[in-house]
Write a protein that holds these residues in place. Structure first.
Motif, mmCIF file in Angstrom:
data_model
loop_
_atom_site.group_PDB
_atom_site.id
_atom_site.type_symbol
_atom_site.label_atom_id
_atom_site.label_comp_id
_atom_site.label_asym_id
_atom_site.label_seq_id
_atom_site.Cartn_x
_atom_site.Cartn_y
_atom_site.Cartn_z
ATOM 1 N N ASP A 1 22.825 3.925 -17.807
ATOM 2 C CA ASP A 1 22.015 2.786 -17.400
ATOM 3 C C ASP A 1 20.789 2.606 -18.272
ATOM 4 O OD1 ASP A 1 20.658 4.990 -16.598
ATOM 5 O OD2 ASP A 1 20.169 4.274 -14.593
ATOM 6 N N VAL A 2 20.933 2.837 -19.581
ATOM 7 C CA VAL A 2 19.858 2.538 -20.510
ATOM 8 C C VAL A 2 19.591 1.051 -20.489
ATOM 9 C CG1 VAL A 2 19.141 2.650 -22.919
ATOM 10 C CG2 VAL A 2 20.517 4.488 -21.968
ATOM 11 N N TYR B 1 23.286 5.281 -29.992
ATOM 12 C CA TYR B 1 24.209 6.402 -30.176
ATOM 13 C C TYR B 1 24.802 6.787 -28.831
ATOM 14 C CZ TYR B 1 25.973 11.132 -30.796
ATOM 15 O OH TYR B 1 26.772 12.248 -30.791
ATOM 16 N N VAL B 2 26.115 6.891 -28.765
ATOM 17 C CA VAL B 2 26.822 7.332 -27.560
ATOM 18 C C VAL B 2 27.593 8.597 -27.920
ATOM 19 C CG1 VAL B 2 28.530 6.734 -25.801
ATOM 20 C CG2 VAL B 2 27.028 4.972 -26.731
ATOM 21 N N GLY B 3 27.275 9.697 -27.243
ATOM 22 C CA GLY B 3 27.914 10.970 -27.541
ATOM 23 C C GLY B 3 29.390 10.975 -27.206
ATOM 24 N N THR B 4 30.117 11.840 -27.866
ATOM 25 C CA THR B 4 31.562 11.930 -27.655
ATOM 26 C C THR B 4 31.915 12.778 -26.441
ATOM 27 O OG1 THR B 4 31.642 13.794 -29.201
ATOM 28 C CG2 THR B 4 32.054 11.595 -30.096
ATOM 29 N N GLN B 5 31.020 13.676 -26.052
ATOM 30 C CA GLN B 5 31.284 14.512 -24.884
ATOM 31 C C GLN B 5 31.143 13.681 -23.616
ATOM 32 O OE1 GLN B 5 28.827 17.987 -24.621
ATOM 33 N NE2 GLN B 5 29.752 18.704 -22.697
ATOM 34 N N MET B 6 32.091 13.824 -22.702
ATOM 35 C CA MET B 6 32.105 13.052 -21.463
ATOM 36 C C MET B 6 31.986 13.998 -20.277
ATOM 37 S SD MET B 6 32.607 9.970 -22.767
ATOM 38 C CE MET B 6 33.159 8.936 -21.404
ATOM 39 N N VAL B 7 31.168 13.596 -19.288
ATOM 40 C CA VAL B 7 31.081 14.382 -18.055
ATOM 41 C C VAL B 7 32.128 13.936 -17.055
ATOM 42 C CG1 VAL B 7 28.639 14.884 -18.361
ATOM 43 C CG2 VAL B 7 29.328 12.833 -17.115
ATOM 44 N N LEU C 1 25.643 11.778 -23.267
ATOM 45 C CA LEU C 1 24.403 11.439 -23.951
ATOM 46 C C LEU C 1 24.439 10.014 -24.484
ATOM 47 C CD1 LEU C 1 21.636 12.412 -25.098
ATOM 48 C CD2 LEU C 1 22.872 13.093 -27.169
ATOM 49 N N VAL C 2 23.371 9.258 -24.225
ATOM 50 C CA VAL C 2 23.193 7.925 -24.780
ATOM 51 C C VAL C 2 21.763 7.806 -25.277
ATOM 52 C CG1 VAL C 2 23.230 5.438 -24.356
ATOM 53 C CG2 VAL C 2 24.867 6.908 -23.180
ATOM 54 N N LEU C 3 21.581 7.376 -26.519
ATOM 55 C CA LEU C 3 20.259 7.202 -27.110
ATOM 56 C C LEU C 3 20.151 5.792 -27.662
ATOM 57 C CD1 LEU C 3 19.960 10.562 -29.112
ATOM 58 C CD2 LEU C 3 18.985 10.046 -26.865
ATOM 59 N N GLY D 1 16.601 7.217 -23.589
ATOM 60 C CA GLY D 1 17.756 8.094 -23.643
ATOM 61 C C GLY D 1 18.210 8.498 -22.260
ATOM 62 N N VAL D 2 19.494 8.780 -22.138
ATOM 63 C CA VAL D 2 20.088 9.250 -20.888
ATOM 64 C C VAL D 2 20.955 10.457 -21.200
ATOM 65 C CG1 VAL D 2 21.700 8.713 -19.019
ATOM 66 C CG2 VAL D 2 20.102 6.971 -19.789
ATOM 67 N N HIS D 3 20.798 11.510 -20.413
ATOM 68 C CA HIS D 3 21.612 12.719 -20.605
ATOM 69 C C HIS D 3 22.145 13.172 -19.250
ATOM 70 C CE1 HIS D 3 23.159 16.532 -21.851
ATOM 71 N NE2 HIS D 3 22.250 17.225 -21.178
ATOM 72 N N PHE D 4 23.469 13.227 -19.136
ATOM 73 C CA PHE D 4 24.107 13.753 -17.933
ATOM 74 C C PHE D 4 24.227 15.269 -18.083
ATOM 75 C CE2 PHE D 4 25.348 9.405 -17.157
ATOM 76 C CZ PHE D 4 25.485 9.338 -15.771
ATOM 77 N N VAL D 5 23.482 16.002 -17.268
ATOM 78 C CA VAL D 5 23.612 17.451 -17.261
ATOM 79 C C VAL D 5 24.962 17.841 -16.682
ATOM 80 C CG1 VAL D 5 22.622 19.607 -16.418
ATOM 81 C CG2 VAL D 5 21.120 17.698 -17.035
ATOM 82 N N ASN D 6 25.340 17.153 -15.617
ATOM 83 C CA ASN D 6 26.669 17.274 -15.022
ATOM 84 C C ASN D 6 26.946 15.980 -14.270
ATOM 85 O OD1 ASN D 6 25.365 17.581 -12.402
ATOM 86 N ND2 ASN D 6 25.003 19.712 -12.984
ATOM 87 N N GLU D 7 28.004 15.945 -13.477
ATOM 88 C CA GLU D 7 28.363 14.717 -12.792
ATOM 89 C C GLU D 7 27.314 14.292 -11.770
ATOM 90 O OE1 GLU D 7 32.198 15.467 -11.113
ATOM 91 O OE2 GLU D 7 33.239 14.758 -12.907
ATOM 92 N N SER D 8 26.522 15.237 -11.282
ATOM 93 C CA SER D 8 25.566 14.927 -10.221
ATOM 94 C C SER D 8 24.144 14.734 -10.721
ATOM 95 C CB SER D 8 25.579 16.042 -9.159
ATOM 96 O OG SER D 8 26.857 16.184 -8.586
#
Length: 335
Positions: free
Chosen positions: A33-34, A105-111, A118-120, A134-141
């Motif tokens: 939600d950037v 930038y949208v990271g390739t790793q998906m939660v 990761l989105v920057l 920037g947005v970083h998902f540490v995990n799904e929650s």
């Protein structure tokens, strides 16, 4: 007390100039939600989650146009699956003019299947002024967000926040412009709970500390509620600084309407707005318009010029009471 408390909206970092359609994410990416990026598709695991409190009025707010003035050309270019750049030139007598370079930038790793870890996003002008988020998902929650604005080689605004979501609730905390040397800053706590599949209740606690405030600190508490119908959404909030009501309804596949009433005790005024969004998907055409009790009429339309990758935007805003008229036009290439 409410007069001394700055709201979170006044210090929110803007990473993308909202004058015309913001650049889309790279192909295949689904950003978080950037600001300026599409919302994340809800994870099936959290299908009963009510979302965040700051999205409580989202359906109604999206109907209203975002007016702009002047002329702007934006060129978007996807360099690879996860990286996109943009170049924009703005000519305006109100908003800052000149050239800006942006990157997403949208990271390739998906939660999850729909949520990148990761989105920057960032945008900079030749003087070095920067807006970044920037947005970083540490995990799904758990989701962490940051935003900053640098003006004249100084941090004008910086904000850190986190969202924790459960099966039927979401809690959030945000810290804005903390400064240990001057004992100042703002902390905001949100909580939103689904009571039923249609009803959600929430609360916001805002704490501000500053030497300019009598007593050195102040607190503001407000409550919120939302009712979701089959084709409509009612939402509202009430606090010591004012109250607001929103109503959204989808009349058919092409037409959506929204009504908003906002009251501010600080400014001692109430403003009501009526807006609509008209879509013609086959013609790649979107029209948004609104009128409010300040005698302002605004309209924005966007037209994608297929088969070319061009999107043309035109805006007009007229305030009958102040006899002010503003016109804006923009062209987005790519994306």
């Amino acid at each position: 007390m409410g007069n001394n408390i700055a709201t979170l909206k006044t210090v929110k970092c803007e990473a993308v100039d909202p004058t015309i359609v913001p650049p889309p994410p790279p192909p295949g990416a689904v950003p978080g939600d950037v600001e300026g990026a599409p919302a994340v598709v809800q994870n099936p695991k959290f299908k009963d989650n009510p979302g965040t409190l700051e999205e409580l009025h989202k359906k109604c707010k999206e109907v209203f146009p975002q007016p702009f003035e002047g002329a702007k050309v934006m060129i978007n270019k996807g360099l690879n699956q996860g990286f996109q750049v943009s170049h924009s030139i703005t000519l305006s007598s109100i908003t800052p003019s000149g050239y800006r370079f942006g990157a997403t930038y949208v990271g390739t790793q998906m939660v999850s299947a729909t949520e990148p870890a990761l989105v920057l996003m960032g945008e900079m002008d030749p003087s070095g002024n920067l807006n970044a988020q920037g947005v970083h998902f540490v995990n799904e929650s758990c989701k962490l967000k940051f935003g900053t604005q640098i003006l004249n080689s100084k941090f004008a605004t910086y904000q850190f926040s986190g969202d924790w979501r459960g099966k039927d609730w979401t809690g959030s905390v945000a810290v804005v412009n903390p400064n240990l040397f001057s004992n100042s800053g703002i902390a905001v706590f949100h909580y939103l709970q689904s009571i039923t599949s249609r009803i959600a209740l929430g609360a916001e606690l805002m704490y501000q500390q500053s030497p300019q405030i009598p007593g050195g600190a102040a607190t503001l508490l407000s409550g919120s509620a939302r009712f979701t119908g089959d084709s409509s959404v009612w939402s509202g909030y009430y606090g010591s600084n004012g109250f607001g009501l929103c109503y959204y309804r989808r009349l058919n596949e092409e037409l959506q309407v929204g009504v908003e009433v906002e009251n501010s005790y600080q400014h001692q005024q109430t403003v009501a707005s009526l807006g609509y969004q008209f879509d013609i998907p086959k013609a790649n055409f979107v029209m948004k318009a609104m009128v409010d009790t300040n005698w302002t009429v605004t309209g924005v339309f966007e037209k994608r010029l297929n088969p070319m990758p061009f999107t043309f935007a035109l805006c007009g805003s007229l305030n009958h009471a102040k006899n002010q008229f503003r016109l804006g036009c923009g062209l987005t290439i790519g994306g």
